[in-house]
Motif scaffolding. Structure first.
Motif, PDB file in Angstrom:
ATOM      1  N   TYR A   1      20.059  42.083 -25.382  1.00 48.48           N
ATOM      2  CA  TYR A   1      19.014  41.135 -25.138  1.00 48.48           C
ATOM      3  C   TYR A   1      18.931  40.713 -23.714  1.00 48.48           C
ATOM      4  CZ  TYR A   1      18.375  40.632 -30.349  1.00 48.48           C
ATOM      5  OH  TYR A   1      18.171  40.866 -31.548  1.00 48.48           O
ATOM      6  N   GLN A   2      20.089  40.280 -23.100  1.00 50.26           N
ATOM      7  CA  GLN A   2      20.057  39.899 -21.651  1.00 50.26           C
ATOM      8  C   GLN A   2      19.637  41.118 -20.751  1.00 50.26           C
ATOM      9  OE1 GLN A   2      24.185  38.773 -20.992  1.00 50.26           O
ATOM     10  NE2 GLN A   2      24.158  37.111 -22.585  1.00 50.26           N
ATOM     11  N   VAL A   3      19.905  42.333 -21.125  1.00 52.79           N
ATOM     12  CA  VAL A   3      19.419  43.569 -20.201  1.00 52.79           C
ATOM     13  C   VAL A   3      17.824  43.580 -20.502  1.00 52.79           C
ATOM     14  CG1 VAL A   3      19.652  45.870 -20.005  1.00 52.79           C
ATOM     15  CG2 VAL A   3      21.614  44.524 -20.262  1.00 52.79           C
ATOM     16  N   ALA A   4      17.541  43.429 -21.852  1.00 51.24           N
ATOM     17  CA  ALA A   4      16.156  43.939 -22.207  1.00 51.24           C
ATOM     18  C   ALA A   4      15.165  42.528 -21.384  1.00 51.24           C
ATOM     19  CB  ALA A   4      15.736  43.609 -23.618  1.00 51.24           C
ATOM     20  N   SER A   5      15.531  41.371 -21.655  1.00 46.48           N
ATOM     21  CA  SER A   5      14.751  40.477 -20.784  1.00 46.48           C
ATOM     22  C   SER A   5      14.632  40.471 -19.351  1.00 46.48           C
ATOM     23  CB  SER A   5      15.503  38.794 -21.074  1.00 46.48           C
ATOM     24  OG  SER A   5      16.741  38.719 -20.533  1.00 46.48           O
ATOM     25  N   SER A   6      15.443  41.101 -18.675  1.00 52.72           N
ATOM     26  CA  SER A   6      15.594  41.104 -17.267  1.00 52.72           C
ATOM     27  C   SER A   6      14.505  42.262 -16.905  1.00 52.72           C
ATOM     28  CB  SER A   6      16.959  41.608 -16.842  1.00 52.72           C
ATOM     29  OG  SER A   6      17.172  42.692 -17.225  1.00 52.72           O
ATOM     30  N   GLN A   7      13.974  43.228 -17.833  1.00 48.59           N
ATOM     31  CA  GLN A   7      13.223  44.113 -17.681  1.00 48.59           C
ATOM     32  C   GLN A   7      11.735  43.855 -18.168  1.00 48.59           C
ATOM     33  OE1 GLN A   7      15.114  47.152 -19.936  1.00 48.59           O
ATOM     34  NE2 GLN A   7      16.671  47.772 -18.248  1.00 48.59           N
ATOM     35  N   TYR A   8      11.618  42.648 -18.722  1.00 49.89           N
ATOM     36  CA  TYR A   8      10.388  42.487 -19.107  1.00 49.89           C
ATOM     37  C   TYR A   8       9.158  42.115 -17.776  1.00 49.89           C
ATOM     38  CZ  TYR A   8      11.798  41.722 -23.809  1.00 49.89           C
ATOM     39  OH  TYR A   8      12.408  42.020 -25.127  1.00 49.89           O
ATOM     40  N   VAL A   9       8.068  42.789 -17.898  1.00 45.81           N
ATOM     41  CA  VAL A   9       6.888  42.510 -17.103  1.00 45.81           C
ATOM     42  C   VAL A   9       5.811  41.792 -17.670  1.00 45.81           C
ATOM     43  CG1 VAL A   9       5.451  43.517 -15.354  1.00 45.81           C
ATOM     44  CG2 VAL A   9       7.544  44.703 -15.812  1.00 45.81           C
ATOM     45  N   ILE A  10       5.337  40.704 -16.833  1.00 40.95           N
ATOM     46  CA  ILE A  10       4.571  39.796 -17.631  1.00 40.95           C
ATOM     47  C   ILE A  10       2.948  40.510 -18.093  1.00 40.95           C
ATOM     48  CG2 ILE A  10       3.077  37.709 -16.938  1.00 40.95           C
ATOM     49  CD1 ILE A  10       5.887  37.072 -17.501  1.00 40.95           C
ATOM     50  N   GLY A  11       2.923  41.726 -17.249  1.00 45.06           N
ATOM     51  CA  GLY A  11       1.554  42.310 -17.760  1.00 45.06           C
ATOM     52  C   GLY A  11       1.679  42.993 -18.860  1.00 45.06           C
ATOM     53  N   ASP A  12       2.710  43.345 -19.307  1.00 45.24           N
ATOM     54  CA  ASP A  12       3.037  44.087 -20.441  1.00 45.24           C
ATOM     55  C   ASP A  12       3.697  43.287 -21.497  1.00 45.24           C
ATOM     56  OD1 ASP A  12       2.403  46.323 -19.026  1.00 45.24           O
ATOM     57  OD2 ASP A  12       4.496  46.720 -18.342  1.00 45.24           O
ATOM     58  N   GLU A  13       3.011  42.086 -22.059  1.00 46.87           N
ATOM     59  CA  GLU A  13       3.557  41.099 -22.748  1.00 46.87           C
ATOM     60  C   GLU A  13       3.326  41.783 -24.225  1.00 46.87           C
ATOM     61  OE1 GLU A  13       1.588  37.550 -22.520  1.00 46.87           O
ATOM     62  OE2 GLU A  13       2.142  37.170 -20.613  1.00 46.87           O
ATOM     63  N   ALA A  14       2.305  42.350 -24.528  1.00 46.62           N
ATOM     64  CA  ALA A  14       2.193  42.828 -26.070  1.00 46.62           C
ATOM     65  C   ALA A  14       3.031  43.980 -26.271  1.00 46.62           C
ATOM     66  CB  ALA A  14       0.781  43.468 -26.185  1.00 46.62           C
ATOM     67  N   VAL A  15       3.395  44.643 -25.242  1.00 42.68           N
ATOM     68  CA  VAL A  15       4.304  46.062 -25.458  1.00 42.68           C
ATOM     69  C   VAL A  15       5.944  45.410 -25.790  1.00 42.68           C
ATOM     70  CG1 VAL A  15       5.173  48.088 -24.571  1.00 42.68           C
ATOM     71  CG2 VAL A  15       2.798  47.680 -24.281  1.00 42.68           C
ATOM     72  N   ALA A  16       5.970  44.548 -24.954  1.00 43.11           N
ATOM     73  CA  ALA A  16       7.286  43.983 -24.818  1.00 43.11           C
ATOM     74  C   ALA A  16       7.588  43.383 -26.235  1.00 43.11           C
ATOM     75  CB  ALA A  16       7.551  42.982 -23.655  1.00 43.11           C
ATOM     76  N   ILE A  17       6.594  42.553 -26.591  1.00 45.92           N
ATOM     77  CA  ILE A  17       6.651  41.973 -28.006  1.00 45.92           C
ATOM     78  C   ILE A  17       7.085  42.817 -29.021  1.00 45.92           C
ATOM     79  CG2 ILE A  17       5.745  40.280 -29.456  1.00 45.92           C
ATOM     80  CD1 ILE A  17       4.607  38.771 -27.187  1.00 45.92           C
ATOM     81  N   GLN A  18       6.388  43.852 -28.989  1.00 44.82           N
ATOM     82  CA  GLN A  18       6.482  44.912 -30.026  1.00 44.82           C
ATOM     83  C   GLN A  18       7.928  45.562 -29.884  1.00 44.82           C
ATOM     84  OE1 GLN A  18       3.099  47.542 -29.443  1.00 44.82           O
ATOM     85  NE2 GLN A  18       1.643  46.145 -30.508  1.00 44.82           N
ATOM     86  N   GLN A  19       8.291  46.002 -28.635  1.00 39.77           N
ATOM     87  CA  GLN A  19       9.608  46.434 -28.581  1.00 39.77           C
ATOM     88  C   GLN A  19      10.649  45.565 -29.098  1.00 39.77           C
ATOM     89  OE1 GLN A  19       9.501  47.449 -24.505  1.00 39.77           O
ATOM     90  NE2 GLN A  19       8.476  49.522 -24.950  1.00 39.77           N
ATOM     91  N   SER A  20      10.388  44.181 -28.715  1.00 39.70           N
ATOM     92  CA  SER A  20      11.353  43.272 -29.000  1.00 39.70           C
ATOM     93  C   SER A  20      11.677  43.128 -30.482  1.00 39.70           C
ATOM     94  CB  SER A  20      11.116  41.986 -28.315  1.00 39.70           C
ATOM     95  OG  SER A  20      11.085  41.968 -26.795  1.00 39.70           O
ATOM     96  N   ALA A  21      10.523  43.031 -31.217  1.00 37.93           N
ATOM     97  CA  ALA A  21      10.316  42.856 -32.614  1.00 37.93           C
ATOM     98  C   ALA A  21      11.239  44.130 -33.110  1.00 37.93           C
ATOM     99  CB  ALA A  21       9.217  42.744 -33.189  1.00 37.93           C
ATOM    100  N   ALA A  22      10.964  45.252 -32.676  1.00 37.84           N
ATOM    101  CA  ALA A  22      11.563  46.386 -33.364  1.00 37.84           C
ATOM    102  C   ALA A  22      13.074  46.511 -32.993  1.00 37.84           C
ATOM    103  CB  ALA A  22      10.974  47.786 -32.631  1.00 37.84           C
ATOM    104  N   ASP A  23      13.524  46.115 -31.750  1.00 42.93           N
ATOM    105  CA  ASP A  23      14.940  46.224 -31.510  1.00 42.93           C
ATOM    106  C   ASP A  23      15.546  44.880 -32.229  1.00 42.93           C
ATOM    107  OD1 ASP A  23      17.015  46.798 -29.810  1.00 42.93           O
ATOM    108  OD2 ASP A  23      17.123  44.819 -28.810  1.00 42.93           O
TER     109      ASP A  23
END
Length: 790
Positions: free
Chosen positions: A344-366
């Motif tokens: 979770y720590q690694v993933a959070s450091s890679q999030y980009v504000i512009g890709d919120e929807a994609v990031a949330i989907q990836q986070s939910a799957a993970d």
């Protein structure tokens, strides 16, 4: 009476209840249509950009043409709903499985939102009514199309709307009006239906314990508590699942004499909205306990050393202070938690504000994948249940759109630390006061009022990041680190929310107003004591109590209590008392004549300090002059000089004698603020207490317990504003709320309590973040109980 006849009578009573419910809810459609028409008319007449104005006019004309047909069609379809459900038949048949098109999905979304709003308002009543109807009909569940289910009414309203050619966009633009009218009408209809059945002797008290069935081995059998409510507990944890806090009463619709389980704290029938809200929030936790107890056995809020699969505890240890206390985690399970935390720590450091929807989907799957892995390696069924519930809670938090994405990333990283705490400390699931819950709730209540731009890169986001990182650094300290950072976060808020120059100025002035008015009251009390046994004319008493006490207070505040100017004004009080007393002695009269010019000058300068000038000042001087003239002619005894000197001495050290007693009523107005500011206070809305209005103690307690940083909707002088509670004065007499447009509202304690009581100040969030997350987790478990342990 034969069994068959009794059953027939029960079925008839159930049918009559549905008929009453349908009749009651059908009556809302016509006034709802009028309210929609009014909103569209008002919006169409407002000035704005050409596109918006045209859209509103089109909506107005469309509804004007079809609104009447929608009313008739909806009422007709709703009346027919009585015959669509068959008692005892559900809707889970495999024969009903089918692919749904986009339009069907979008329609379902509209009706689901309305149904959820109805459920959020009336979950207690809905659940109680469902249980009573099931009791009458001898069924284990209501039919999926049953008219008593919130989704049934919502579906009819939406389907007939679209059938009339009205658009989904128009529904969305008028959704607030629709929800308000439908939710209020259905809440009353559910309450009336329950009242009707209770009057007929149907389950006056509902004991939910009887609905939890276990097999002989202690594992769960069936638990028919789904389909519309969570075992009678409110879905709403702040404003309650009944009526919102507003005028006309406070008992939420879901709490009444007929509702609630025996021995259930949620069965309370009275109390303040604050108490009711806490009871409802606690009820969500109680239902979680009931649900999991029914699935794995044991008390989910009590630890059990050496718990094994299929036995007692929900989580593995007693009230430990750290993850390593009580029952230690097996190495494989602990390693899996650590791996997930690092990911979770690694993933959070890679999030980009512009890709919120994609990031949330990836986070939910993970999140789902890692939850499955953690459950696979969990040593007990209790640990599996803990993993699943914590995961579902954070899934709900991650999906909370009102939390700006940049902050949501940090909230998500708390999942593993919270999981450790939940495994080690079972009270996490049993109390709203657990430090981990309190921290998440407090951070959530603050950030959900800001937009993404206001949060991103701000000091608030930085503080949330720091808090999470501190917690991650001390995984073995349990709730202690949560308590530490919670206290630090509250201290941060007190500074952060008041850092702007305008807020600082308002705070400073407000604090001075409170000090000045409090001192004025204190000085008045002391002056009354001093003059209690002195023969002083009423005119002089009134001047000293109503004017001079204020003069002394503002002088002490501006110059200091022992400043020469303040001391001179204090001495003027004793000089006035002596000058206005009887003067049978010639020498005393001569002395008064000699000292009078200086005394009058001091009185004038004191009144000028208070803002009393011109004609009002002359009126006071005139009254004093007449009183002094009368004193020359009086034949009574003069006040002994010793008493005057004692009064002067006491006045000189007045602050040594005053206390906070008797200062609960604080005079306040805009003039006081402008006097202290020295400028126009137009940006400050001053809302003072109303004289002579008795405020209930429980309302004052509620006002005093509002938390700094929380957001509210304030209806002041017919103007609604979203405001944040940013400051409370030292004596809790003054409360400052700030709005985004730069206005400030300085509200006195009694008036604040009145606004809360009348529903003019309403919490923006009806329940705290963790309560809402727990409720949503329970909803998923209620619909799919097998997932708890699978």
């Amino acid at each position: 009476m034969s069994t068959a006849r009794s059953h027939a009578m029960s079925l008839q009573l159930a049918r009559e209840t549905r008929e009453r419910f349908i009749t009651a809810t059908a009556q809302v459609v016509e006034p709802l249509a009028q309210a929609i028409q009014d909103k569209l008319s008002a919006a169409a007449s407002q000035m704005g950009n050409a596109r918006d104005m045209q859209d509103w006019r089109d909506d107005f004309l469309a509804f004007q043409a079809q609104g009447g047909r929608w009313v008739a069609a909806t009422q007709s379809a709703w009346r027919k709903a009585l015959g669509t459900a068959t008692p005892g038949l559900g809707t889970n048949s495999l024969s009903r499985l089918e692919l749904m098109g986009d339009e069907v999905v979008e329609t379902n979304i509209l009706s689901s939102r309305l149904a959820q709003a109805i459920l959020g308002k009336s979950s207690f009543e809905i659940n109680d009514l469902r249980l009573r109807i099931q009791h009458l009909e001898g069924t284990s569940e209501l039919d999926g199309k049953d008219a008593l289910k919130p989704e049934a009414l919502a579906r009819v309203l939406v389907e007939q709307w679209l059938a009339m050619g009205l658009t989904r966009g128009l529904w969305t633009r008028t959704q607030d009006v629709i929800e308000r009218h439908v939710v209020e009408a259905s809440a009353k209809a559910y309450a009336d239906a329950n009242g009707y059945l209770v009057a007929k002797g149907v389950m006056p008290e509902i004991d939910l314990k009887s609905f939890v069935k276990r097999t002989a081995s202690g594992s769960s059998g069936t638990m028919p508590l789904g389909g519309g409510g969570f075992a009678g507990a409110g879905a709403t944890g702040y404003a309650g699942a009944g009526r919102p806090f507003g005028a006309g009463g406070f008992a939420p619709a879901g709490i009444g004499l007929q509702g609630g389980a025996a021995g259930d704290p949620m069965a309370a029938t009275g109390g303040s909205p604050l108490l009711m809200a806490r009871q409802r929030a606690q009820g969500v936790l109680l239902n979680l306990k009931r649900f999991v107890t029914g699935r794995i056995g044991g008390d989910i809020t009590q630890g059990s050393t050496g718990s094994t699969a299929g036995q007692g505890a929900f989580v593995g240890s007693g009230s430990a202070s750290g993850a390593g206390a009580g029952r230690g985690l097996p190495p494989g399970f602990a390693a899996a938690i650590a791996d997930a935390e690092m990911a979770y720590q690694v993933a959070s450091s890679q999030y980009v504000i512009g890709d919120e929807a994609v990031a949330i989907q990836q986070s939910a799957a993970d999140l789902r994948r890692r939850t499955s892995e953690l459950k696979r390696r969990a040593p007990t069924t209790a640990d599996k249940a803990t993993v699943e519930i914590v995961a579902l809670m954070f899934q709900a938090i991650l999906a909370e759109e009102r939390i700006p994405f940049s902050a949501r990333v940090w909230f998500a990283r708390l999942q593993m630390p919270v999981l450790r705490v939940a495994i080690a400390e079972p009270e996490f699931f049993g109390t709203l006061q657990h430090p981990a819950r309190m921290l998440i709730d407090r951070m959530g209540s603050v950030v959900m009022g800001f937009d993404a731009a206001a949060i991103s890169g701000s000091a608030l986001e930085g503080e949330i990041r720091r808090v999470v990182q501190v917690i991650e650094q001390y995984p073995e300290t349990g709730q202690r680190v949560f308590k530490l950072v919670f206290d630090e976060f509250v201290a941060f808020l007190n500074k952060y929310l008041t850092q702007s120059d305008s807020t600082q100025r308002v705070m400073s002035v407000a604090q001075q107003v409170e000090q000045k008015e409090t001192m004025a009251i204190q000085y008045t009390i002391e002056l009354r004591k001093m003059l209690n046994d002195m023969p002083v004319r009423d005119e002089i008493r009134e001047f000293l109590f109503k004017v001079w006490a204020e003069v002394l207070a503002i002088a002490a505040l501006k110059y200091g209590a022992q400043d020469e100017q303040t001391v001179t004004l204090k001495r003027a009080a004793s000089e006035l008392v002596w000058a206005a007393s009887a003067k049978p002695n010639r020498n005393d009269r001569t002395r008064v004549i000699q000292d009078l010019p200086k005394l009058l000058q001091r009185l004038r300068s004191g009144m000028a300090l208070l803002g009393i000038t011109g004609e009002p000042q002359e009126e006071h001087i005139k009254t004093i002059g007449v009183t002094l003239s009368d004193a020359f002619l009086s034949k009574t005894e003069a006040i002994p000089q010793a008493k005057i000197e004692a009064m002067a001495t006491r006045l000189a050290n007045l602050e040594d004698f005053v206390s906070d007693e008797g200062t609960s009523e604080l005079p306040l107005d805009a003039a006081s603020i402008e006097l202290l500011l020295g400028v126009d206070a137009a940006s400050i809305e001053v809302v003072p207490d109303m004289r002579g209005v008795k405020i209930p103690e429980d309302m004052l307690q509620w006002a005093h317990e509002l938390q700094i940083g929380n957001w509210f909707m304030l209806d002041h002088n017919n103007r609604a504003s979203q405001v944040q509670f940013v400051w409370r004065s030292t004596r809790k007499q003054l409360h400052l709320f700030a709005s985004a447009d730069g206005r400030s509202f300085l509200i006195q304690a009694g008036r604040l309590a009145s606004y809360l009581q009348a529903g003019l100040l309403v919490p923006a969030e009806e329940e705290t973040l963790t309560v809402r997350a727990t409720r949503e987790a329970l909803a998923k478990l209620d619909a799919n109980p097998e997932r708890l342990l699978n």
